[in-house]
Design a protein around this motif. Structure first.
Motif, PDB file in Angstrom:
ATOM      1  N   GLN A  56      68.648  -9.228   3.074  1.00 27.74           N
ATOM      2  CA  GLN A  56      69.525  -8.167   2.595  1.00 27.74           C
ATOM      3  C   GLN A  56      69.128  -6.836   3.238  1.00 27.74           C
ATOM      4  OE1 GLN A  56      69.361  -8.255  -1.707  1.00 27.74           O
ATOM      5  NE2 GLN A  56      71.128  -9.623  -1.797  1.00 27.74           N
ATOM      6  N   ALA A  57      70.083  -5.940   3.302  1.00 27.87           N
ATOM      7  CA  ALA A  57      69.810  -4.597   3.819  1.00 27.87           C
ATOM      8  C   ALA A  57      68.658  -3.975   3.033  1.00 27.87           C
ATOM      9  CB  ALA A  57      71.057  -3.732   3.726  1.00 27.87           C
ATOM     10  N   LYS A 108      68.912  -2.949   8.569  1.00 31.05           N
ATOM     11  CA  LYS A 108      70.294  -2.521   8.367  1.00 31.05           C
ATOM     12  C   LYS A 108      71.233  -3.598   8.911  1.00 31.05           C
ATOM     13  CE  LYS A 108      68.912   2.278   9.234  1.00 31.05           C
ATOM     14  NZ  LYS A 108      69.149   3.488  10.071  1.00 31.05           N
ATOM     15  N   PRO A 109      72.446  -3.659   8.430  1.00 31.19           N
ATOM     16  CA  PRO A 109      73.397  -4.651   8.970  1.00 31.19           C
ATOM     17  C   PRO A 109      73.553  -4.547  10.485  1.00 31.19           C
ATOM     18  CG  PRO A 109      74.240  -3.741   6.927  1.00 31.19           C
ATOM     19  CD  PRO A 109      73.003  -2.951   7.261  1.00 31.19           C
ATOM     20  N   GLU A 110      73.458  -3.358  11.036  1.00 32.35           N
ATOM     21  CA  GLU A 110      73.599  -3.188  12.484  1.00 32.35           C
ATOM     22  C   GLU A 110      72.417  -3.744  13.268  1.00 32.35           C
ATOM     23  OE1 GLU A 110      73.944  -0.814  10.136  1.00 32.35           O
ATOM     24  OE2 GLU A 110      73.153   1.132  10.849  1.00 32.35           O
ATOM     25  N   THR A 126      71.639  -6.820  12.946  1.00 26.60           N
ATOM     26  CA  THR A 126      71.998  -8.226  13.099  1.00 26.60           C
ATOM     27  C   THR A 126      72.210  -8.572  14.567  1.00 26.60           C
ATOM     28  OG1 THR A 126      73.011  -8.371  10.907  1.00 26.60           O
ATOM     29  CG2 THR A 126      73.741  -9.968  12.569  1.00 26.60           C
ATOM     30  N   THR A 135      69.905 -11.942  10.680  1.00 27.92           N
ATOM     31  CA  THR A 135      71.154 -11.545  10.029  1.00 27.92           C
ATOM     32  C   THR A 135      70.821 -10.677   8.828  1.00 27.92           C
ATOM     33  OG1 THR A 135      72.244 -13.590  10.720  1.00 27.92           O
ATOM     34  CG2 THR A 135      73.300 -12.320   8.978  1.00 27.92           C
ATOM     35  N   SER A 185      72.469  -8.728   5.692  1.00 25.87           N
ATOM     36  CA  SER A 185      73.678  -8.613   4.882  1.00 25.87           C
ATOM     37  C   SER A 185      73.699  -7.277   4.145  1.00 25.87           C
ATOM     38  CB  SER A 185      73.767  -9.765   3.886  1.00 25.87           C
ATOM     39  OG  SER A 185      72.685  -9.710   2.983  1.00 25.87           O
ATOM     40  N   SER A 186      74.906  -6.788   3.937  1.00 25.53           N
ATOM     41  CA  SER A 186      75.047  -5.485   3.270  1.00 25.53           C
ATOM     42  C   SER A 186      75.164  -5.639   1.775  1.00 25.53           C
ATOM     43  CB  SER A 186      76.272  -4.757   3.820  1.00 25.53           C
ATOM     44  OG  SER A 186      77.422  -5.541   3.639  1.00 25.53           O
TER      45      SER A 186
END
Length: 122
Positions: free
Chosen positions: A13-14, A87-89, A91, A119, A121-122
């Motif tokens: 998770q983020a 962060k999601p970015e 990924t 990966t 996730s947000s």
């Protein structure tokens, strides 16, 4: 040349953390500068971090400064990438690479691992 195998990727998770490991084979690992790169779908492979052969100099892309830490253990033929506050970015598929000179351009590196998926996730 040196053979490289990455591990440690996964789903997080983020705000979470992951530690990537790159195991190298070969007696000359300590002679190589090491780099971490990443490639997201539809994007070019980009530099993330690099470390000199001695481990005394480290370099990071601006977007990961203060969050990621690269380190190496020449006795264990291993380079690590500690990733915090993900962060999601972030990924992407993460690759480690080795070269006698190194740098921030993928084309400078002659040896590559197979990559490990990260990966966030947000």
């Amino acid at each position: 040349q040196v053979q490289l195998v990455e591990s440690g990727g996964g789903l997080v998770q983020a705000g979470g953390s992951l530690r990537l490991s790159c195991a190298a084979s070969g007696r000359t690992f300590s002679s190589y500068a090491m780099g971490w790169f990443r490639q997201a779908p539809g994007k070019e492979r980009e530099f993330v971090a690099a470390i000199s052969w001695s481990g005394t100099s480290m370099y990071y892309i601006d977007s990961v400064k203060g969050r990621f830490t690269i380190s190496r253990d020449n006795a264990k033929n291993t380079v690590l990438l500690q990733m915090n506050s993900l962060k999601p970015e972030d990924t992407a598929v993460y690759y480690c690479a080795a070269d006698l000179v190194g740098g921030s351009y993928p084309k400078l590196y002659k040896s590559w691992g197979q990559g490990t998926q990260v990966t966030v996730s947000s």
